[in-house]
Design a protein around this motif. Structure first.
Motif, PDB file in Angstrom:
ATOM      1  N   GLU A 213      -3.568   0.080  -5.251  1.00  0.00           N
ATOM      2  CA  GLU A 213      -4.027  -0.882  -5.220  1.00  0.00           C
ATOM      3  C   GLU A 213      -4.454  -1.919  -6.312  1.00  0.00           C
ATOM      4  O   GLU A 213      -5.228  -1.476  -6.736  1.00  0.00           O
ATOM      5  CB  GLU A 213      -5.183  -1.426  -4.141  1.00  0.00           C
ATOM      6  CG  GLU A 213      -5.745  -2.187  -2.942  1.00  0.00           C
ATOM      7  CD  GLU A 213      -6.178  -1.572  -1.903  1.00  0.00           C
ATOM      8  OE1 GLU A 213      -6.826  -0.691  -1.853  1.00  0.00           O
ATOM      9  OE2 GLU A 213      -6.818  -3.013  -1.667  1.00  0.00           O
TER      10      GLU A 213
ATOM     11  N   LYS B 281      -1.280  -4.242  -2.506  1.00  0.00           N
ATOM     12  CA  LYS B 281      -1.387  -3.289  -1.760  1.00  0.00           C
ATOM     13  C   LYS B 281       0.030  -2.693  -1.957  1.00  0.00           C
ATOM     14  O   LYS B 281       0.963  -3.075  -1.962  1.00  0.00           O
ATOM     15  CB  LYS B 281      -2.204  -3.134  -0.891  1.00  0.00           C
ATOM     16  CG  LYS B 281      -2.721  -1.404  -0.677  1.00  0.00           C
ATOM     17  CD  LYS B 281      -3.127  -1.289   0.876  1.00  0.00           C
ATOM     18  CE  LYS B 281      -4.673  -2.637   1.400  1.00  0.00           C
ATOM     19  NZ  LYS B 281      -4.796  -2.002   2.664  1.00  0.00           N
TER      20      LYS B 281
ATOM     21  N   GLU C  99       2.125   1.528  -0.543  1.00  0.00           N
ATOM     22  CA  GLU C  99       1.808   1.953  -0.367  1.00  0.00           C
ATOM     23  C   GLU C  99       2.975   3.318  -0.173  1.00  0.00           C
ATOM     24  O   GLU C  99       3.796   3.319  -0.868  1.00  0.00           O
ATOM     25  CB  GLU C  99       1.964   1.728   1.833  1.00  0.00           C
ATOM     26  CG  GLU C  99       1.576   0.677   2.253  1.00  0.00           C
ATOM     27  CD  GLU C  99       0.221   1.309   2.284  1.00  0.00           C
ATOM     28  OE1 GLU C  99      -0.342   2.256   2.401  1.00  0.00           O
ATOM     29  OE2 GLU C  99      -0.864   0.594   2.827  1.00  0.00           O
ATOM     30  N   ASP C 100       2.616   4.110  -0.538  1.00  0.00           N
ATOM     31  CA  ASP C 100       3.442   6.368  -0.516  1.00  0.00           C
ATOM     32  C   ASP C 100       4.958   5.606  -0.081  1.00  0.00           C
ATOM     33  O   ASP C 100       5.036   5.508   1.212  1.00  0.00           O
ATOM     34  CB  ASP C 100       2.877   7.390  -0.189  1.00  0.00           C
ATOM     35  CG  ASP C 100       2.018   7.424  -0.226  1.00  0.00           C
ATOM     36  OD1 ASP C 100       1.617   6.463  -1.293  1.00  0.00           O
ATOM     37  OD2 ASP C 100       0.569   7.721  -0.245  1.00  0.00           O
TER      38      ASP C 100
ATOM     39  N   GLU D 175      -9.804  -4.763 -10.237  1.00  0.00           N
ATOM     40  CA  GLU D 175     -10.284  -3.550  -9.910  1.00  0.00           C
ATOM     41  C   GLU D 175      -8.245  -2.898  -9.871  1.00  0.00           C
ATOM     42  O   GLU D 175      -7.737  -3.669  -9.624  1.00  0.00           O
ATOM     43  CB  GLU D 175     -10.340  -3.043  -8.574  1.00  0.00           C
ATOM     44  CG  GLU D 175     -12.062  -3.003  -8.899  1.00  0.00           C
ATOM     45  CD  GLU D 175     -12.565  -3.051  -8.006  1.00  0.00           C
ATOM     46  OE1 GLU D 175     -11.912  -2.087  -7.177  1.00  0.00           O
ATOM     47  OE2 GLU D 175     -13.700  -3.725  -7.578  1.00  0.00           O
TER      48      GLU D 175
ATOM     49  N   HIS E  28      -6.937   0.598  -8.294  1.00  0.00           N
ATOM     50  CA  HIS E  28      -7.040   2.153  -7.477  1.00  0.00           C
ATOM     51  C   HIS E  28      -5.560   2.378  -7.709  1.00  0.00           C
ATOM     52  O   HIS E  28      -4.998   1.619  -6.828  1.00  0.00           O
ATOM     53  CB  HIS E  28      -7.731   1.943  -6.677  1.00  0.00           C
ATOM     54  CG  HIS E  28      -8.719   1.066  -6.425  1.00  0.00           C
ATOM     55  ND1 HIS E  28      -9.503   2.089  -6.691  1.00  0.00           N
ATOM     56  CD2 HIS E  28      -9.179  -0.158  -6.417  1.00  0.00           C
ATOM     57  CE1 HIS E  28     -10.911   1.343  -6.708  1.00  0.00           C
ATOM     58  NE2 HIS E  28     -10.611   0.029  -6.534  1.00  0.00           N
TER      59      HIS E  28
ATOM     60  N   ASP F  78      -4.219   6.309  -6.086  1.00  0.00           N
ATOM     61  CA  ASP F  78      -4.428   7.238  -5.053  1.00  0.00           C
ATOM     62  C   ASP F  78      -6.352   7.369  -4.821  1.00  0.00           C
ATOM     63  O   ASP F  78      -7.006   8.389  -4.760  1.00  0.00           O
ATOM     64  CB  ASP F  78      -4.281   7.702  -5.807  1.00  0.00           C
ATOM     65  CG  ASP F  78      -2.408   8.472  -5.771  1.00  0.00           C
ATOM     66  OD1 ASP F  78      -1.717   7.626  -4.813  1.00  0.00           O
ATOM     67  OD2 ASP F  78      -2.552   8.960  -6.386  1.00  0.00           O
ATOM     68  N   GLY F  79      -6.548   5.911  -4.230  1.00  0.00           N
ATOM     69  CA  GLY F  79      -8.346   6.011  -4.619  1.00  0.00           C
ATOM     70  C   GLY F  79      -9.038   5.481  -5.255  1.00  0.00           C
ATOM     71  O   GLY F  79      -9.909   5.615  -5.496  1.00  0.00           O
ATOM     72  N   ASP F  80      -8.869   5.749  -6.673  1.00  0.00           N
ATOM     73  CA  ASP F  80      -9.532   6.415  -7.828  1.00  0.00           C
ATOM     74  C   ASP F  80      -9.075   5.194  -9.038  1.00  0.00           C
ATOM     75  O   ASP F  80      -7.894   4.613  -9.014  1.00  0.00           O
ATOM     76  CB  ASP F  80      -9.027   7.302  -8.414  1.00  0.00           C
ATOM     77  CG  ASP F  80      -9.134   8.431  -8.111  1.00  0.00           C
ATOM     78  OD1 ASP F  80     -10.638   9.120  -7.479  1.00  0.00           O
ATOM     79  OD2 ASP F  80      -8.979   9.468  -8.055  1.00  0.00           O
ATOM     80  N   ASN F  81     -10.160   4.150  -8.340  1.00  0.00           N
ATOM     81  CA  ASN F  81     -10.202   2.496  -9.717  1.00  0.00           C
ATOM     82  C   ASN F  81      -9.985   3.675 -10.764  1.00  0.00           C
ATOM     83  O   ASN F  81     -10.399   4.177 -12.159  1.00  0.00           O
ATOM     84  CB  ASN F  81     -11.105   2.315 -10.093  1.00  0.00           C
ATOM     85  CG  ASN F  81     -11.482   0.756 -10.434  1.00  0.00           C
ATOM     86  OD1 ASN F  81     -10.571   1.261 -11.334  1.00  0.00           O
ATOM     87  ND2 ASN F  81     -12.534   0.042 -11.399  1.00  0.00           N
TER      88      ASN F  81
END
Ligand code: ADP
Ligand code: ADP
Length: 237
Positions: free
Chosen positions: A3, A24, A26-27, A58, A60, A62-65
C-alpha cells in the motif's frame, strides 16, 4: 499487500520520481505499470524494495511501514521480494546453476552464504526452477554465453529459487525482441497464476500490457494517471 499512501519521492537533483501516489495492491494480483521513459515506473518499483527511499508519505508491505527499515528489517523485506531487471543482473562469469542458487542467499545463514554452501534442498529447488523456465539444459554454461532471452529466464529461475512473496520486474523485456518478450511475459504470468506470487511489471508498451495484465497503472511525471482493469483502458487513456 502493498500500500502506497500519498507517496512522493524527490531526487536530490530535484527530479520528481513519485508524486502523491495512492495505490493498493492485493495479494496475488498481476499489475503492469505503463508510462513513457521518466514517468516514474522504475522509482515506483524500486521504492517497494527500498533501492530508493521515498521522501514523503507511507509505504506499507504486509502491514509494516517499510520507509524507515534498515539492517535486518531491510534484509528480511528484500528476501520476500524477487527482483527482475532489464539487464538481467546475472554474474556473467558464473555458471547458470550458481547464478540461480544466489536466490537462496537471503535465506541461508551468514556463514553458509559467505562460503556459498547450499543444501541439497536448495540445489533441488534451483534445478526445479530452471526446469520451469525450460533452461535446465544449460546448468554449466557461463551466464554470458547465453542469449538475452535465456539470461532473463535464468533471472526468473533465480527469483523462483528465492521463493518470494512478491516479484517486481523493472522493464524485463526492454532489451528483447518481440517473440522473446512474449515468452518472458508468459512465464511471469504463469508463475503468478501457479504460485500466487503478487507481481508488478514495468513496461513501456501499452499493447504488451493489455495482453498480460489484469490491472494497469498508468504513470506520467511521477503521478498515477490511470489505475484500473484492462477493460477500462480506452483510446484517451
Ligand atoms: P529507465 O527509464 O529504465 O528507468 P534510465 O535510463 O532513466 O532508465 O535510468 C537508468 C539509471 O539511471 C537508473 O538507475 C536511474 O535511477 C538512473 N537515473 C535516471 N535519471 C537520472 C538522473 N537524472 N540523474 C541520475 N540518475 C538517473
Ligand atoms: P521510468 O522508470 O518511468 O523511466 P524513473 O522512475 O526512472 O522513470 O524516473 C522518474 C524521474 O526521476 C525522471 O525524471 C528521472 O530522470 C528521475 N530519476 C530517476 N532516477 C534518478 C536518480 N537516481 N537520480 C535523479 N533523478 C532520477
Amino acid at each position: 499487500m502493498i500500500e502506497l499512501k500519498d507517496l512522493s519521492l524527490v531526487y536530490p537533483n530535484g527530479h520528481q520520481g513519485l508524486k502523491d501516489v495512492n495505490v493498493k495492491i492485493e495479494d496475488g494480483e498481476f499489475v503492469v505499470i505503463v508510462g513513457l521513459s521518466g514517468a516514474g515506473k522504475s522509482t515506483f518499483i524500486r521504492s517497494i524494495n527500498r533501492l530508493v527511499t521515498p521522501t514523503e508519505g507511507e509505504l506499507h508491505v504486509d502491514g509494516d511501514n517499510i520507509l524507515n527499515y534498515k539492517g535486518r528489517g531491510l534484509r528480511k523485506l528484500r528476501t520476500k521480494i524477487g527482483m527482475i531487471f532489464q539487464s538481467y543482473n546475472l554474474v556473467k562469469r558464473n555458471n547458470v546453476i550458481k547464478n540461480v542458487l544466489a536466490g537462496r542467499l537471503g535465506h541461508t545463514g551468514t556463514v553458509r552464504s559467505v562460503f556459498n554452501l547450499f543444501s541439497k534442498d536448495d540445489k533441488a529447488l534451483a534445478y526445479e526452477s530452471l526446469k520451469r523456465v525450460n533452461i535446465d539444459d544449460k546448468l554449466y554454461n557461463r551466464a554470458d554465453e547465453l542469449s538475452g532471452g535465456q539470461q532473463q529466464r535464468v533471472s526468473i529461475a533465480r527469483v523462483l529459487t528465492q521463493k518470494p512473496k512478491y516479484i517486481l520486474a523493472d522493464e524485463p523485456v526492454a532489451s528483447l525482441d518481440p517473440p522473446t518478450s512474449h515468452q518472458v511475459m508468459k512465464y511471469l504470468r504463469k508463475i503468478n497464476k501457479e504460485d500466487g506470487i503478487t507481481t508488478i511489471v514495468n513496461l513501456h508498451f501499452i499493447d504488451m500490457a493489455m495482453e498480460y495484465a489484469d490491472r494497469i497503472i498508468g504513470m506520467r511525471a511521477g503521478e498515477v494517471v490511470f489505475d484500473g482493469p484492462v477493460s477500462e483502458v480506452t483510446e484517451e487513456t
